[in-house]
Scaffold this motif. Structure first.
Motif, PDB file in Angstrom:
ATOM      1  N   LEU A   2      62.975  18.678  13.201  1.00  0.00           N
ATOM      2  CA  LEU A   2      63.866  19.378  14.126  1.00  0.00           C
ATOM      3  C   LEU A   2      63.159  20.555  14.798  1.00  0.00           C
ATOM      4  N   LEU A  57      60.693  19.325  17.370  1.00  0.00           N
ATOM      5  CA  LEU A  57      61.335  18.744  18.549  1.00  0.00           C
ATOM      6  C   LEU A  57      61.492  19.776  19.655  1.00  0.00           C
ATOM      7  N   GLY A  58      61.668  21.036  19.251  1.00  0.00           N
ATOM      8  CA  GLY A  58      61.814  22.092  20.248  1.00  0.00           C
ATOM      9  C   GLY A  58      60.603  22.233  21.144  1.00  0.00           C
ATOM     10  N   ILE A  74      60.769  17.782  23.080  1.00  0.00           N
ATOM     11  CA  ILE A  74      61.878  16.962  23.534  1.00  0.00           C
ATOM     12  C   ILE A  74      62.278  17.247  24.978  1.00  0.00           C
ATOM     13  N   ASN A 120      69.515  26.752  20.616  1.00  0.00           N
ATOM     14  CA  ASN A 120      69.556  25.517  21.400  1.00  0.00           C
ATOM     15  C   ASN A 120      70.878  25.355  22.131  1.00  0.00           C
ATOM     16  N   GLY A 175      59.697  12.435  20.169  1.00  0.00           N
ATOM     17  CA  GLY A 175      60.618  13.441  20.698  1.00  0.00           C
ATOM     18  C   GLY A 175      60.664  13.450  22.212  1.00  0.00           C
ATOM     19  N   TRP A 204      72.386  18.479  21.887  1.00  0.00           N
ATOM     20  CA  TRP A 204      72.179  17.547  20.775  1.00  0.00           C
ATOM     21  C   TRP A 204      71.334  18.183  19.690  1.00  0.00           C
ATOM     22  N   LEU A 205      70.237  18.824  20.083  1.00  0.00           N
ATOM     23  CA  LEU A 205      69.326  19.425  19.113  1.00  0.00           C
ATOM     24  C   LEU A 205      70.010  20.551  18.344  1.00  0.00           C
ATOM     25  N   SER A 249      70.853  20.523  14.242  1.00  0.00           N
ATOM     26  CA  SER A 249      70.276  21.602  13.427  1.00  0.00           C
ATOM     27  C   SER A 249      71.336  22.279  12.570  1.00  0.00           C
TER      28      SER A 249
END
Length: 388
Positions: free
Chosen positions: A16, A19-20, A23, A84, A145, A164-165, A169
């Motif tokens: 997670l 992904l930041g 993505i 996010n 991602g 979504w992220l 989280s």
């Protein structure tokens, strides 16, 4: 059983956090149009994110040593999730960058706690194997991602990526709240925080592996920072085409991480690390040659990068385990300090890559080659016998 649970949770949280970084990359041109700024300015979002990851890492490590791993991980997941969810609500470049910084601060705590929890459950060569699974999570986030981001962007628009992220989280924080983690207790962690960090930093057996891992990591950061501008610019790739590049990148990193998992107990860490850094250097050198000699062939730009990624997937978990074992002080300090060094280097390298981002691929390729050369020098120094 508890070690397996720890490994599963840490891999999920690292996935997670990383992904930041990747993505939103396919949506970078769309975000720039929404904010009415140039895409090169939006690309600074990665450097800002990395700065946010770097700056509080030592704080997260010392806090974990005082109040425990679980509360710190929960706080980090909360900050990351809320950052996010808030990001699409901004309408200016300044708000975008500030919220990217907040995301990075949360991701920083997640990254530190994942490594510390792994370190609490494993040691030696087994630590390198466990960290290789974190590497798999890392590269799946970087590679798959960006493909996931391209699909969400096409289907729902770029704000849905961050919604979504953020939601996932916060859901992960609920899961973590119900788990009990093992903590390794050591007598030499009672010393004051900042003198402990300084003592570790001055130790050759810690510093050289940490630098080797960070320089190789910088190759990936530099590529992710500038490649969207290059491939979606002069090469005219669409967001989905750029997203598809994540598959070969992820496959390369996955193979390397599996190599660490299966070979490190037989070959030894140092030999496998040398091979990994050698692949990084060879891959980036071919990138540079291809960028100079065949400027219109994208294959000669991204395919050698995949070999560099394969090498870094061998290098990174081993460099972390060697740095941790070489530290004179135990506890969360060594993992936090190595993470701080890596993210600080990544932020600086990301800023350099943003600065040199252009329609031409050779400046990025040259930067990657120099970073790989620096990592190889560190490995050669590690292999030299230490003077008595």
């Amino acid at each position: 059983m508890k070690s397996t649970t720890t490994l599963l949770v840490t891999c999920s949280t690292v996935f997670l956090a990383q992904l930041g970084m990747s993505i939103y990359l396919p949506a970078l041109p769309d975000i720039a149009r929404e904010l009415t700024v140039d895409a090169s300015l939006v690309s600074w979002g990665l450097a800002v994110y990395l700065i946010g990851m770097a700056l509080p890492m030592l704080f997260w490590g010392s806090l974990a040593q005082r109040i425990g791993r679980k509360p710190v991980l929960l706080a980090a997941l909360g900050i990351y999730g809320l950052g996010n969810l808030a990001l699409p609500l901004g309408s200016t470049l300044e708000s975008f960058l500030v919220l990217r910084l907040l995301q990075g601060i949360g991701a920083s705590g997640i990254s530190v706690m994942a490594r510390v929890l792994i370190r609490d459950s494993f040691s030696g060569d087994l630590l390198a194997r466990a960290l290789s699974w974190l590497s798999i999570s890392f590269v799946v986030a970087l590679g798959i991602g960006q493909y996931l981001g391209s699909i969400i962007q096409v289907a729902l628009g770029w704000p849905a990526i961050f919604y979504w992220l953020g939601g996932v989280s916060l859901a992960m924080a609920v899961v973590v709240a119900r788990i009990t983690f093992a903590t390794r207790v050591e007598e030499n962690t009672r010393s004051a925080t900042w003198p402990s960090y300084w003592q570790i930093l001055r130790h050759r057996d810690f510093l050289l592996p940490a630098l080797a891992g960070g320089l190789g990591y910088g190759v990936i950061i530099a590529f992710n920072t500038a490649a969207p501008v290059i491939l979606q610019g002069p090469f005219n790739w669409s967001p989905v085409e750029y997203g598809l590049l994540g598959w070969p990148i992820s496959a390369a990193y996955f193979l390397g991480a599996l190599g660490v998992n299966g070979l490190v107990l037989r070959t030894g860490r140092l030999w496998l690390m040398t091979v990994g850094v050698g692949l990084v250097l060879a891959g980036t050198a071919v990138m540079l040659l291809g960028s100079i000699a065949a400027t219109s062939i994208a294959l000669l730009f991204w395919l050698p990068y995949c070999f560099a990624v394969l090498g870094q997937s061998l290098n990174y978990p081993i460099s972390l385990s060697l740095a941790n074992d070489g530290a004179p002080i135990g506890g969360a300090y060594a993992m936090a300090l190595s993470g701080f060094i890596h993210q600080l280097m990544a932020a600086a390298i990301g800023a350099m890559a943003s600065f040199i981002a252009s329609a031409q691929a050779w400046p990025l390729s040259l930067l990657c080659t120099l970073l790989a050369l620096g990592a190889m020098i560190c490995v050669m120094l590690i292999r030299l016998p230490t003077r008595a």
